[in-house]
Design a protein around this motif. Structure first.
Motif, PDB file in Angstrom:
ATOM      1  N   ILE A  26       0.804  -1.641  -0.132  1.00  0.00           N
ATOM      2  CA  ILE A  26      -0.284  -0.183   0.476  1.00  0.00           C
ATOM      3  C   ILE A  26       1.317   0.914  -0.028  1.00  0.00           C
ATOM      4  N   THR A  27       0.489   2.197  -0.356  1.00  0.00           N
ATOM      5  CA  THR A  27       0.566   3.277  -1.090  1.00  0.00           C
ATOM      6  C   THR A  27       0.233   4.695  -1.281  1.00  0.00           C
ATOM      7  N   PRO A  28       0.460   6.321  -0.727  1.00  0.00           N
ATOM      8  CA  PRO A  28       0.065   6.585  -0.530  1.00  0.00           C
ATOM      9  C   PRO A  28      -0.413   7.264  -1.919  1.00  0.00           C
ATOM     10  N   GLY A  46      -5.638  10.779  -9.034  1.00  0.00           N
ATOM     11  CA  GLY A  46      -6.201  10.481 -10.231  1.00  0.00           C
ATOM     12  C   GLY A  46      -6.315  11.046 -11.603  1.00  0.00           C
ATOM     13  N   GLY A  47      -4.590  11.751 -11.634  1.00  0.00           N
ATOM     14  CA  GLY A  47      -4.141  12.588 -12.262  1.00  0.00           C
ATOM     15  C   GLY A  47      -2.997  10.885 -12.722  1.00  0.00           C
ATOM     16  N   ALA A  48      -1.703  11.668 -14.348  1.00  0.00           N
ATOM     17  CA  ALA A  48      -1.563  10.503 -14.898  1.00  0.00           C
ATOM     18  C   ALA A  48      -0.431  10.111 -13.845  1.00  0.00           C
ATOM     19  N   ILE A  49       0.093   9.110 -14.297  1.00  0.00           N
ATOM     20  CA  ILE A  49       1.268   8.530 -13.002  1.00  0.00           C
ATOM     21  C   ILE A  49       2.576   8.931 -14.318  1.00  0.00           C
ATOM     22  N   PRO A  50       3.365   9.251 -13.169  1.00  0.00           N
ATOM     23  CA  PRO A  50       4.410  10.212 -14.155  1.00  0.00           C
ATOM     24  C   PRO A  50       5.165   8.662 -14.820  1.00  0.00           C
ATOM     25  N   GLU A  51       6.102   9.766 -15.808  1.00  0.00           N
ATOM     26  CA  GLU A  51       6.477   8.496 -16.811  1.00  0.00           C
ATOM     27  C   GLU A  51       6.957   7.220 -16.129  1.00  0.00           C
ATOM     28  N   TYR A  52       8.728   7.542 -15.355  1.00  0.00           N
ATOM     29  CA  TYR A  52       9.821   7.062 -15.004  1.00  0.00           C
ATOM     30  C   TYR A  52       8.566   5.938 -13.812  1.00  0.00           C
ATOM     31  N   LYS A  53       7.560   6.371 -13.155  1.00  0.00           N
ATOM     32  CA  LYS A  53       7.115   5.325 -12.818  1.00  0.00           C
ATOM     33  C   LYS A  53       6.149   3.939 -13.272  1.00  0.00           C
ATOM     34  N   LYS A  54       5.398   4.885 -14.214  1.00  0.00           N
ATOM     35  CA  LYS A  54       5.606   3.908 -15.273  1.00  0.00           C
ATOM     36  C   LYS A  54       5.893   2.740 -15.561  1.00  0.00           C
ATOM     37  N   ARG A  55       7.090   3.977 -16.476  1.00  0.00           N
ATOM     38  CA  ARG A  55       8.136   2.687 -16.916  1.00  0.00           C
ATOM     39  C   ARG A  55       9.160   1.417 -15.588  1.00  0.00           C
ATOM     40  N   ALA A  56       8.755   1.862 -14.380  1.00  0.00           N
ATOM     41  CA  ALA A  56       8.996   0.905 -13.564  1.00  0.00           C
ATOM     42  C   ALA A  56       8.560  -0.453 -13.210  1.00  0.00           C
ATOM     43  N   MET A  57       6.463   0.315 -13.276  1.00  0.00           N
ATOM     44  CA  MET A  57       5.795  -0.804 -12.983  1.00  0.00           C
ATOM     45  C   MET A  57       5.794  -1.415 -14.045  1.00  0.00           C
ATOM     46  N   ASP A  58       5.676  -1.000 -15.041  1.00  0.00           N
ATOM     47  CA  ASP A  58       5.372  -1.894 -16.695  1.00  0.00           C
ATOM     48  C   ASP A  58       6.697  -3.018 -16.159  1.00  0.00           C
ATOM     49  N   LYS A  59       8.076  -2.559 -16.065  1.00  0.00           N
ATOM     50  CA  LYS A  59       9.143  -3.923 -15.402  1.00  0.00           C
ATOM     51  C   LYS A  59       8.478  -4.587 -14.939  1.00  0.00           C
ATOM     52  N   LEU A  60       7.912  -4.336 -13.795  1.00  0.00           N
ATOM     53  CA  LEU A  60       7.406  -4.791 -12.517  1.00  0.00           C
ATOM     54  C   LEU A  60       5.888  -5.734 -12.622  1.00  0.00           C
ATOM     55  N   GLY A  61       6.292  -6.124 -14.144  1.00  0.00           N
ATOM     56  CA  GLY A  61       4.399  -6.437 -14.110  1.00  0.00           C
ATOM     57  C   GLY A  61       3.154  -5.547 -13.819  1.00  0.00           C
ATOM     58  N   VAL A  62       2.944  -4.650 -12.755  1.00  0.00           N
ATOM     59  CA  VAL A  62       1.180  -4.353 -12.419  1.00  0.00           C
ATOM     60  C   VAL A  62       1.213  -2.988 -13.328  1.00  0.00           C
ATOM     61  N   SER A  63       0.084  -2.731 -12.986  1.00  0.00           N
ATOM     62  CA  SER A  63      -0.532  -1.912 -13.977  1.00  0.00           C
ATOM     63  C   SER A  63      -0.678  -0.587 -13.095  1.00  0.00           C
ATOM     64  N   SER A  64      -1.250  -0.774 -12.108  1.00  0.00           N
ATOM     65  CA  SER A  64      -0.871   0.391 -10.520  1.00  0.00           C
ATOM     66  C   SER A  64      -0.945   0.006  -9.314  1.00  0.00           C
ATOM     67  N   LEU A  65      -1.034   0.929  -8.264  1.00  0.00           N
ATOM     68  CA  LEU A  65      -0.764   0.179  -7.060  1.00  0.00           C
ATOM     69  C   LEU A  65      -1.416   0.411  -6.116  1.00  0.00           C
ATOM     70  N   LYS A  66      -1.813  -0.158  -5.277  1.00  0.00           N
ATOM     71  CA  LYS A  66      -2.963  -0.232  -4.651  1.00  0.00           C
ATOM     72  C   LYS A  66      -2.890   1.025  -3.307  1.00  0.00           C
ATOM     73  N   THR A  67      -3.888   2.335  -3.251  1.00  0.00           N
ATOM     74  CA  THR A  67      -3.513   3.582  -2.228  1.00  0.00           C
ATOM     75  C   THR A  67      -4.254   3.822  -1.179  1.00  0.00           C
ATOM     76  N   TYR A  68      -4.646   4.809  -0.154  1.00  0.00           N
ATOM     77  CA  TYR A  68      -4.305   5.025   0.177  1.00  0.00           C
ATOM     78  C   TYR A  68      -4.753   6.451   0.324  1.00  0.00           C
ATOM     79  N   ASP A  69      -5.673   7.070   0.443  1.00  0.00           N
ATOM     80  CA  ASP A  69      -6.173   8.490   0.332  1.00  0.00           C
ATOM     81  C   ASP A  69      -5.598   9.198   1.432  1.00  0.00           C
ATOM     82  N   ASP A  70      -4.657  10.502   1.308  1.00  0.00           N
ATOM     83  CA  ASP A  70      -3.860  10.969   1.973  1.00  0.00           C
ATOM     84  C   ASP A  70      -4.260  12.569   2.164  1.00  0.00           C
TER      85      ASP A  70
END
Length: 334
Positions: free
Chosen positions: A78-80, A85-109
């Protein structure tokens, strides 16, 4: 430049592919803490935390801590909600793609750290080495799981991202992976510096136009991120500003002068001055950097401006990729 961008992209792929475990939510390498086995005890500004065995379930309390986890090849449980609701930054999207995930479980901070949401995920460890909220958070997080954070309160503002990464990696038993991340980023920066010898020795000021003030963001104690590794250095005026005292009045805009001045407007026309208003300011126009066209606007829409101001383990190579051509144009002037 195409070769440099390709190299940066390749490096980013390297630093975000440190592991390929079975379950995305519990990715971790097999090695124990550097220099020994668990348990490992970490001393921080609020006390001590002992980690009895290698953590598999990692929670984070800031976007910078999420970047640390992703850079090490871990998907937090889980992450904040840093994107709100905005776009995932490009560098984070690249990392997530490499790890095979399209989204992260989050909480409202919006109202701060959601302790109940974190506790519900039963983390083995909580990363908080990249946050300013630990004075409030620590006492409420510590009963949930060991908290990995910085050794001194002043580190919240001044600790370089490399050291934050090392602190987290020691707790996670991933010190070797952390050194690989640091080395890969170092190579991208070294290649960019070699390709741009004109950067060497040039002074710079990084300015952020906030709604309430114009901020001297490259203050003396600020993590210089890539600027100084690329060969630039802070102006002498940087010594007059700190993390808690970094506002520049309109009467003192001459304090911003440097060989290169970089300005960003993350709040658009809601900033203290709009881009056109600052450009039309007589004192700003009198700066040598402005008169000689050694000024550049850093885009905020793609999160580059915030990634520069708050560098972390995941964004560093991407910042080099994006910022180098902007710096080259500003250094050249005209």
């Amino acid at each position: 430049m195409k070769k440099l961008v390709a190299a940066a992209a390749a490096c980013l792929a390297l630093v975000t592919a440190c592991s390929a475990p079975e379950r995305p939510a519990e990715k971790a390498a097999a090695a124990g803490p550097a220099g020994g086995a668990y348990p490992v005890t970490l001393t921080n500004a609020w006390g001590q935390d002992t980690i009895d065995k290698k953590p598999l379930r990692v929670a984070t309390v800031s976007d910078g801590d999420t970047s640390i986890a992703l850079a090490l090849g871990l998907v937090p449980v889980i992450t904040p909600d840093a994107e709100d609701g905005g776009a995932i930054p490009e560098y984070k999207k690249r990392a997530m793609d490499k790890l095979g995930v399209s989204s992260l479980k989050t909480y409202d901070d919006t109202d701060g750290t959601d302790y109940e949401a974190i506790a519900a995920e039963a983390p083995d460890v909580i990363l908080g080495v990249n946050t300013w909220g630990m004075d409030t958070d620590y006492a409420k997080l510590a009963p949930i799981a060991p908290v990995v954070t910085y050794a001194q309160k002043k580190d919240a503002d001044t600790l370089p991202w490399q050291e934050r990464l090392k602190v987290a990696a020691k707790a996670l038993g991933m010190s070797a992976e952390a050194e690989a991340v640091i080395g890969a980023n170092r190579k991208v920066i070294a290649d960019a510096a070699a390709a741009n010898p004109a950067f060497r020795g040039k002074t710079y000021t990084y300015v952020v136009v906030h709604p309430e003030q114009i901020t001297f963001m490259s203050y003396a104690g600020q993590d210089p991120g890539i600027f100084e590794d690329l060969g630039l250095r802070k102006t002498a005026n940087a010594a007059g500003y700190t993390a808690k005292d970094n506002g520049v009045s309109l009467e003192n805009l001459d304090q911003l002068d440097a060989d290169v001045v970089l300005v960003t407007y993350p709040f658009g026309d809601k900033g203290l001055l709009s881009a056109s208003e600052l450009a039309g300011n007589k004192l700003f126009q009198s700066l040598e950097a402005v008169k000689n066209k050694h000024v550049a606007v850093v885009p905020a829409e793609n999160t580059l401006s915030s990634a520069i101001a708050y560098p972390d383990a995941l964004s560093s190579s991407w910042v080099v990729e994006q910022l180098t051509p902007i710096l080259a144009k500003a250094v050249a002037g005209g």
